[in-house]
Design a protein around this motif. Sequence first.
Motif, PDB file in Angstrom:
ATOM      1  N   UNK A   1      -1.406  28.246 -59.654  1.00 23.97           N
ATOM      2  CA  UNK A   1      -0.059  27.926 -60.267  1.00 23.97           C
ATOM      3  C   UNK A   1       0.919  28.404 -60.027  1.00 23.97           C
ATOM      4  N   UNK A   2       1.895  27.911 -59.130  1.00 23.26           N
ATOM      5  CA  UNK A   2       3.176  28.263 -58.758  1.00 23.26           C
ATOM      6  C   UNK A   2       4.038  28.729 -59.668  1.00 23.26           C
ATOM      7  N   UNK A   3       3.980  27.830 -60.883  1.00 22.64           N
ATOM      8  CA  UNK A   3       4.959  28.309 -62.181  1.00 22.64           C
ATOM      9  C   UNK A   3       4.759  29.531 -62.411  1.00 22.64           C
ATOM     10  N   UNK A   4       3.626  29.912 -62.600  1.00 19.88           N
ATOM     11  CA  UNK A   4       3.320  31.566 -63.026  1.00 19.88           C
ATOM     12  C   UNK A   4       4.001  32.332 -61.935  1.00 19.88           C
ATOM     13  N   UNK A   5       3.732  32.221 -60.773  1.00 19.97           N
ATOM     14  CA  UNK A   5       4.604  32.975 -59.654  1.00 19.97           C
ATOM     15  C   UNK A   5       6.082  33.186 -59.945  1.00 19.97           C
ATOM     16  N   UNK A   6       6.659  32.034 -60.291  1.00 18.91           N
ATOM     17  CA  UNK A   6       8.229  32.068 -60.795  1.00 18.91           C
ATOM     18  C   UNK A   6       8.407  32.752 -62.129  1.00 18.91           C
TER      19      UNK A   6
END
Length: 87
Positions: free
Chosen positions: A58-63
Amino acid sequence: MSRNEITEKGRQISWAVSIIAGLRSSLDHQSGGEIASNLEDLYLYMEQRLLKSNLENDGAILDEVTALMREISAGWNGIANQVSRQS
């Protein structure tokens, strides 16, 4: 994540977790009081979010974690600037 490089993704996220763990271990709870406690909670939250991001791709969590780190960095930079002006 977007390139589906599983090993590199895991390595980079592990590196980020270790940086945050280092920040957490450097907290001085005796002198820092509530601020140190709040930062510890935030650092733990970010570590957990990074691990979830790794598991779920989940790239949104990285953001989200990146934004939190930028906010912390801006706060520390603001303190350093204020101290410099007072000196």
